[in-house]
Design a protein around this motif. Structure first.
Motif, short mmCIF file in Angstrom:
data_model
loop_
_atom_site.label_atom_id
_atom_site.label_comp_id
_atom_site.label_asym_id
_atom_site.label_seq_id
_atom_site.Cartn_x
_atom_site.Cartn_y
_atom_site.Cartn_z
N LYS A 542 -39.78 -28.35 45.71
CA LYS A 542 -39.71 -27.00 45.16
C LYS A 542 -39.54 -25.98 46.28
CE LYS A 542 -40.38 -26.47 40.81
NZ LYS A 542 -39.24 -25.95 40.05
N ALA A 544 -38.11 -26.53 49.11
CA ALA A 544 -36.72 -26.65 49.57
C ALA A 544 -35.79 -25.87 48.64
CB ALA A 544 -36.31 -28.12 49.62
N GLU A 545 -36.04 -26.02 47.34
CA GLU A 545 -35.19 -25.32 46.37
C GLU A 545 -35.31 -23.81 46.55
OE1 GLU A 545 -36.00 -26.49 42.34
OE2 GLU A 545 -34.54 -25.05 41.57
N VAL A 548 -33.76 -22.72 50.05
CA VAL A 548 -32.30 -22.78 50.05
C VAL A 548 -31.73 -21.67 49.16
CG1 VAL A 548 -30.32 -24.14 49.25
CG2 VAL A 548 -32.12 -25.22 50.60
N ARG A 549 -32.34 -21.51 48.00
CA ARG A 549 -31.84 -20.47 47.10
C ARG A 549 -32.02 -19.08 47.70
NH1 ARG A 549 -33.28 -19.88 40.74
NH2 ARG A 549 -32.56 -22.03 40.74
N HIS A 557 -29.58 -16.49 40.10
CA HIS A 557 -29.15 -15.96 38.81
C HIS A 557 -28.21 -14.78 39.00
CE1 HIS A 557 -31.77 -18.33 36.29
NE2 HIS A 557 -32.66 -18.24 37.24
N MET B 1 -33.95 -36.05 44.95
CA MET B 1 -33.73 -35.96 43.51
C MET B 1 -33.42 -34.55 43.10
SD MET B 1 -37.14 -35.88 41.29
CE MET B 1 -36.84 -34.43 40.34
N THR B 3 -33.68 -31.14 40.72
CA THR B 3 -34.82 -30.46 40.12
C THR B 3 -34.37 -29.67 38.92
OG1 THR B 3 -34.39 -28.76 41.73
CG2 THR B 3 -36.20 -30.24 42.19
N SER B 5 -36.40 -26.89 37.08
CA SER B 5 -37.68 -26.20 36.97
C SER B 5 -37.71 -25.32 35.74
CB SER B 5 -37.88 -25.32 38.20
OG SER B 5 -37.00 -24.23 38.12
N GLU B 6 -38.92 -24.87 35.45
CA GLU B 6 -39.09 -23.97 34.31
C GLU B 6 -38.40 -22.64 34.55
OE1 GLU B 6 -43.14 -25.91 34.89
OE2 GLU B 6 -41.30 -25.61 35.99
N THR B 7 -38.36 -22.25 35.83
CA THR B 7 -37.78 -20.95 36.13
C THR B 7 -36.26 -21.01 36.20
OG1 THR B 7 -38.07 -21.47 38.43
CG2 THR B 7 -39.73 -20.07 37.42
N ALA B 8 -35.76 -22.16 36.59
CA ALA B 8 -34.33 -22.23 36.83
C ALA B 8 -33.55 -22.35 35.53
CB ALA B 8 -34.02 -23.43 37.73
N SER B 9 -32.32 -21.90 35.57
CA SER B 9 -31.50 -21.94 34.38
C SER B 9 -31.04 -23.35 34.07
CB SER B 9 -30.30 -21.02 34.55
OG SER B 9 -29.50 -21.52 35.60
N ARG B 12 -26.72 -25.05 37.27
CA ARG B 12 -26.11 -25.52 38.52
C ARG B 12 -27.14 -26.27 39.35
NH1 ARG B 12 -23.15 -19.92 39.65
NH2 ARG B 12 -25.28 -19.28 39.68
N GLU B 13 -27.88 -27.13 38.69
CA GLU B 13 -28.99 -27.75 39.38
C GLU B 13 -28.67 -29.11 39.96
OE1 GLU B 13 -31.62 -26.42 40.44
OE2 GLU B 13 -31.03 -24.56 39.49
N SER B 17 -31.53 -29.83 46.98
CA SER B 17 -32.00 -28.79 47.89
C SER B 17 -32.58 -29.38 49.17
CB SER B 17 -33.07 -27.95 47.21
OG SER B 17 -32.54 -27.37 46.06
N TYR B 110 -21.67 -26.29 48.97
CA TYR B 110 -22.54 -26.94 48.00
C TYR B 110 -22.46 -26.39 46.58
CZ TYR B 110 -24.71 -29.32 51.90
OH TYR B 110 -24.92 -30.11 52.99
N GLU B 111 -22.02 -25.17 46.43
CA GLU B 111 -22.02 -24.59 45.09
C GLU B 111 -20.60 -24.55 44.59
OE1 GLU B 111 -24.59 -21.02 43.50
OE2 GLU B 111 -22.70 -20.28 44.24
#
Lengths: 557, 129
Positions: A542, A544-545, A548-549, A557, B1, B3, B5-9, B12-13, B17, B110-111
């Motif tokens: 998390k 890392a996510e 990176v984000r 978003h 792996m 992810t 998450s609850e917060t992420a949409s 584009r997961e 990361s 990456y995106e």
């Protein structure tokens, strides 16, 4: 007793009301227009993320330059000279914290609220609950300050005297009516216009405030033939306080001869205020959510740069306004304690400048009316931003993610957010009516201290500290918020002094009027302790996510 | 792996990361950010603290008149405005030169935009590295 001669009063009153109505009509029209373009949650919470850096910079200025800055700082400089300038400096330098450490990273990693970032890698429910409590606490105190200020102003600016009535209302009824009117308008802006409508209201207000302040600054400087030294000399002479008027120490960090303890306490209080001012801004939820209204981090950076420019220029102008009022306005009238003790310095200065430059009493009455209307516009734009921040947090954090565990539709969330705005608005109106005796500066000071102690440590740890975990976040928020509020309760602001909330009681165990010096470090310590003690480990994936984000914008978003 | 998450949409997961975070390009971006913002924060906070401390404890120094009615306290206060504008401008320039290109390169790598999906093979989009 004579704020204005009677003939001028009615001229000013007519013009103030007319100009204010024009502002209200224009902003309501824009709000309805923005409301038609508000379709989903991203429109309501974040204005569709489509504002430009310049637009958002102006809106940030409109959100940040409150009546406390415009009327309060000018009045404080007029009364105490140099010490009012300390506020201007703290409020500006604080933006570097937002620019360097918070704005871009928050823009990339969050969605609608401050809690999006705090809860990103944590367990959602406890962290979002804590963040929502803190958001609503900070916003309500700030809201109260603005609304109480609006109530106090109206009686003065409309020239309602103790034994006179206006539309059949005496001064006290008029104050309550103003609070209700301001509350109703802010609810309307937020419920109908959402973030889009609120943003446009703030942009318009920022333009009006800058133009009004610039006009007065130029007139003040022209009066003294653009010689700053002459202006300061006249201000010093008229203040009757000698050279000390231009030096720090008349209000903050006062030296009490023969009382070393009190002198030390006063100086620590000055340091405490300085700390709260510089660290509070980047923890104010209504400021933080403005970063979501732009498409990406680069634009968020641009909007902060614009904001720094706009806010910096404005605070420089408060110097001219404050010292100008000290030099040109009749002191007993300006500091009549029944008339807000200095809060009317800027409007009174407008009257003096108007009658000098624009043809006598009529010119004075009209310029006073213009500045009074600008002051009301200022209050409206700020309270709308605060209401939006609280209702977003109630709907998005508390309702959608805590109560419904994320199982809501966008549409449902927006409906809840609109109702939350109505509820917050009504709560603020009721509290403001009962809080009229509270000192406005005290409420703003509380908001800044709570934001710096409860929010900033958690935000910085979230973004930069890999090991930070759920209990750390919860401890940081409740610990910082709780210690700030508790220390204030036991401070001389609440009891034990002449100007205290309860002058008769004596539970002033904590000597400082601003808790920041103790509560801000405590917020950081609580966050660190909670992280070490908590049993849940930080999730490296998390983190890392998030990292990176926040740095690259991948997945933002 | 991956992810979700609850917060992420979640749209584009499909990007790892941890892999990005451990890569040299990301380390360079992080270093470039921290090497500027941490020292700059220390500098402006110390400079501001010095100003507040002098206001509290060095009143005689702050009262020295430099020219006319203009004293050290006023000039010191104005210098805080100058330093704030200066640091903001320096950061803007630094970010445009040293941060934006690095972040942009990582995003490009990456995106993958949806319409680009067929352009390169793997979901990781490892074209060069």
């Amino acid at each position: 007793m004579n704020l204005l001669a009677d003939g001028d009063t009615s001229t000013t009153r007519t013009w103030t009301i007319a100009l204010f109505l024009v502002f209200v009509a224009a902003t309501l029209a824009i709000t309805v227009w923005a409301g038609r373009r508000t379709k989903g949650a991203s429109d309501f919470y974040a204005g569709g993320r489509s504002f430009s850096g310049f637009q958002n910079g102006m809106a940030i200025g409109g959100d940040y330059m409150s009546a406390a800055s415009f009327l309060g700082i000018a009045g404080m400089i007029a009364l105490n000279g140099y010490d009012g300038f300390l506020y201007s400096i703290g409020f500006l330098v604080a933006w570097l914290v937002a620019l360097l450490l918070v704005a871009e990273l928050l823009r990339n990693s969050g969605k609608y609220t401050m809690a999006d970032v705090l809860a990103f890698r944590m367990r959602q429910r406890p962290v979002r609950t804590a963040a929502s409590v803190s958001t609503v606490t900070v916003s309500i105190f700030y809201l109260l300050a603005q609304m109480v200020g609006a109530g106090a102003l109206v009686a003065l600016l409309l020239g309602i005297k103790a034994d006179h009535t206006f539309l059949g209302m005496d001064a006290d009824t008029a104050k309550i009516a103003t609070i209700v009117l301001v509350g109703a308008l802010m609810i309307t802006y937020v419920v109908i216009g959402g973030m889009k409508g609120t943003t446009y209201v703030q942009i318009i207000k920022a333009v009006l405030l800058l133009v009004g302040a610039a006009l007065m600054t130029v007139l003040v400087l022209a009066w003294f033939k653009f010689n700053l030294s002459d202006l300061l000399h006249a201000a010093t002479t008229k203040s009757g306080k000698g050279p000390a008027f231009l030096e720090p120490g008349l209000k903050y960090g006062k030296e009490v001869p023969g009382d070393a303890w009190q002198t030390m306490v006063n100086k620590l209080d000055l340091l405490s205020l300085g700390l709260a001012l510089v660290l509070g801004t980047a923890g104010l939820p209504h400021i933080l959510i403005r970063f979501y209204t732009v498409p990406n981090a680069k634009t968020a950076r641009k909007s902060v740069l614009w904001a720094i420019g706009i806010i910096g220029v404005f605070y420089l102008m408060t110097l001219a306004l404050g010292f100008g009022a000290a030099a040109l306005v009749n002191r007993p009238e300006m500091f009549d304690p029944d008339k807000g003790a200095g809060n009317v310095a800027a409007p009174l200065l407008a009257r003096v400048l108007g009658s000098h430059f624009f043809g006598g009493d009529l010119g004075g009455a009209i310029l006073l009316a213009v500045i009074a209307a600008v002051a009301f516009a200022t209050i409206l734009a700020v309270v709308a931003g605060l209401t939006l921040a609280s209702s977003s947090s109630l709907a998005h954090d508390l309702y959608a993610n805590v109560f419904r565990r994320g199982k809501t539709s966008d549409k449902e969330e927006v409906v809840v957010a609109r109702w939350a705005a109505v509820v917050i608005g009504i709560v603020a109106i009721v509290l403001a009516i009962f809080a009229q005796r509270l000192n406005v500066a005290f409420l703003v000071g509380l908001a800044f201290a709570v934001a710096a102690s409860g929010n900033l440590p958690a935000i910085l740890y979230s973004l930069f500290w890999k090991r930070f975990n759920t209990s750390g976040a919860v401890w940081a928020i409740y610990g910082g918020l709780g210690s700030a509020v508790l220390l204030l309760v036991f401070s001389p602001v609440v009891s034990g002094t002449e100007n205290a909330l309860f002058p008769g009681a004596h539970f002033n165990l904590f000597p400082l009027t601003n808790p920041g010096l103790v509560s801000i470090p405590l917020g950081f310590i609580f966050g660190w302790l909670g992280t070490l003690i908590g049993r849940d480990k930080a999730d490296p994936e998390k983190y890392a996510e998030l990292e990176v984000r926040s740095l690259t914008g991948i997945g933002a978003h | 792996m991956t992810t979700s998450s609850e917060t992420a949409s979640g749209e584009r997961e499909n990007v790892d990361s941890l892999q990005i975070q451990r890569g040299p390009e990301f380390a360079a971006l992080r270093r470039a950010l921290r090497v500027f913002v941490f020292p700059a924060t220390v500098v402006f906070l110390v400079w501001y603290a010095l100003y507040v401390a002098l206001s509290a404890y060095a009143r005689d120094f702050m009262a020295v008149k430099v020219f006319g009615e203009i004293n050290v306290a006023l000039l010191f206060g104005l210098s805080q405005f100058v330093s704030t504008f200066l640091i903001a401008w320096l950061y803007a320039r630094y970010a445009a030169r040293n941060l934006d290109p690095k972040a942009e390169a990582l995003r490009r790598e990456y995106e993958r935009p949806a319409d680009d999906a067929t352009a390169d093979g793997g979901p990781e989009g490892t074209v060069q590295a």
